[in-house]
Design a protein around this motif. Structure first.
Motif, PDB file in Angstrom:
ATOM      1  N   ARG A 114      15.355  97.933  10.427  1.00 29.54           N
ATOM      2  CA  ARG A 114      15.254  96.985   9.337  1.00 29.54           C
ATOM      3  C   ARG A 114      15.733  97.359   7.932  1.00 29.54           C
ATOM      4  O   ARG A 114      16.192  96.502   7.265  1.00 29.54           O
ATOM      5  N   MET A 115      15.799  98.658   7.734  1.00 33.28           N
ATOM      6  CA  MET A 115      16.179  99.274   6.643  1.00 33.28           C
ATOM      7  C   MET A 115      16.786 100.581   6.802  1.00 33.28           C
ATOM      8  O   MET A 115      16.306 101.334   7.461  1.00 33.28           O
ATOM      9  N   ILE A 116      18.034 100.902   6.143  1.00 30.77           N
ATOM     10  CA  ILE A 116      18.469 102.272   5.958  1.00 30.77           C
ATOM     11  C   ILE A 116      18.804 102.429   4.540  1.00 30.77           C
ATOM     12  O   ILE A 116      19.281 101.762   3.866  1.00 30.77           O
ATOM     13  N   VAL A 117      18.389 103.768   4.250  1.00 31.48           N
ATOM     14  CA  VAL A 117      18.482 104.151   3.072  1.00 31.48           C
ATOM     15  C   VAL A 117      19.128 105.371   2.906  1.00 31.48           C
ATOM     16  O   VAL A 117      19.277 106.261   3.637  1.00 31.48           O
ATOM     17  N   THR A 118      20.437 105.405   1.888  1.00 26.47           N
ATOM     18  CA  THR A 118      21.169 106.216   1.630  1.00 26.47           C
ATOM     19  C   THR A 118      20.978 106.866   0.117  1.00 26.47           C
ATOM     20  O   THR A 118      20.181 106.318  -0.319  1.00 26.47           O
ATOM     21  N   ASP A 171      22.337 106.162  -2.603  1.00 31.25           N
ATOM     22  CA  ASP A 171      22.616 105.230  -3.467  1.00 31.25           C
ATOM     23  C   ASP A 171      22.403 103.841  -3.161  1.00 31.25           C
ATOM     24  O   ASP A 171      22.745 103.010  -3.855  1.00 31.25           O
ATOM     25  N   GLN A 172      21.878 103.478  -1.997  1.00 28.31           N
ATOM     26  CA  GLN A 172      21.884 101.937  -1.503  1.00 28.31           C
ATOM     27  C   GLN A 172      20.733 101.962  -0.295  1.00 28.31           C
ATOM     28  O   GLN A 172      20.355 102.855   0.335  1.00 28.31           O
ATOM     29  N   ALA A 179      14.390 109.588  -6.268  1.00 32.13           N
ATOM     30  CA  ALA A 179      13.598 110.711  -6.890  1.00 32.13           C
ATOM     31  C   ALA A 179      12.848 111.762  -5.750  1.00 32.13           C
ATOM     32  O   ALA A 179      12.861 112.836  -6.007  1.00 32.13           O
ATOM     33  N   MET A 180      12.357 111.243  -4.563  1.00 34.05           N
ATOM     34  CA  MET A 180      12.050 112.156  -3.480  1.00 34.05           C
ATOM     35  C   MET A 180      13.071 112.945  -2.909  1.00 34.05           C
ATOM     36  O   MET A 180      12.893 114.232  -2.686  1.00 34.05           O
ATOM     37  N   MET A 206      12.852  95.911  -4.966  1.00 32.26           N
ATOM     38  CA  MET A 206      14.065  96.805  -4.083  1.00 32.26           C
ATOM     39  C   MET A 206      14.506  98.152  -4.941  1.00 32.26           C
ATOM     40  O   MET A 206      14.520  99.224  -4.429  1.00 32.26           O
ATOM     41  N   SER A 207      14.779  97.657  -6.141  1.00 32.68           N
ATOM     42  CA  SER A 207      15.482  98.695  -7.044  1.00 32.68           C
ATOM     43  C   SER A 207      14.251  99.939  -7.484  1.00 32.68           C
ATOM     44  O   SER A 207      14.975 100.952  -7.356  1.00 32.68           O
ATOM     45  N   ALA A 208      13.203  99.421  -7.404  1.00 37.13           N
ATOM     46  CA  ALA A 208      12.231 100.459  -7.650  1.00 37.13           C
ATOM     47  C   ALA A 208      11.826 101.097  -6.399  1.00 37.13           C
ATOM     48  O   ALA A 208      11.735 102.309  -6.584  1.00 37.13           O
ATOM     49  N   TYR A 209      12.000 100.700  -5.294  1.00 36.12           N
ATOM     50  CA  TYR A 209      11.955 101.471  -3.994  1.00 36.12           C
ATOM     51  C   TYR A 209      13.156 102.504  -3.892  1.00 36.12           C
ATOM     52  O   TYR A 209      12.730 103.528  -3.463  1.00 36.12           O
ATOM     53  N   LEU A 210      14.305 101.916  -4.148  1.00 37.55           N
ATOM     54  CA  LEU A 210      15.361 102.754  -4.203  1.00 37.55           C
ATOM     55  C   LEU A 210      15.245 104.035  -5.165  1.00 37.55           C
ATOM     56  O   LEU A 210      15.494 105.099  -4.712  1.00 37.55           O
TER      57      LEU A 210
END
Length: 60
Positions: free
Chosen positions: A5-9, A11-12, A47-48, A38-42
């Protein structure tokens, strides 16, 4: 087969369209609110990642 459902890189966020449109529906069509969330989640993920990288560099 499971569906991603979601891929986190670094910067994206790559988000499944179904997930994105469901979020907009839940926000009663307020796509700007969903964009903020979504911006806050990114930012939180970034930060993590930065914290983890800093800890790894200290341990090295």
């Amino acid at each position: 087969m499971s569906k991603q459902r979601m891929i986190v890189t670094d910067d994206q966020l790559l988000i499944d369209m179904e997930l994105l449109f469901n979020a907009i529906r839940e926000a009663n069509g307020d796509w700007q609110q969903v964009e903020k969330e979504m911006s806050a989640y990114l930012a939180s993920v970034q930060a993590m990642a930065a914290y983890t990288q800093a800890e790894t560099e200290v341990d090295a």
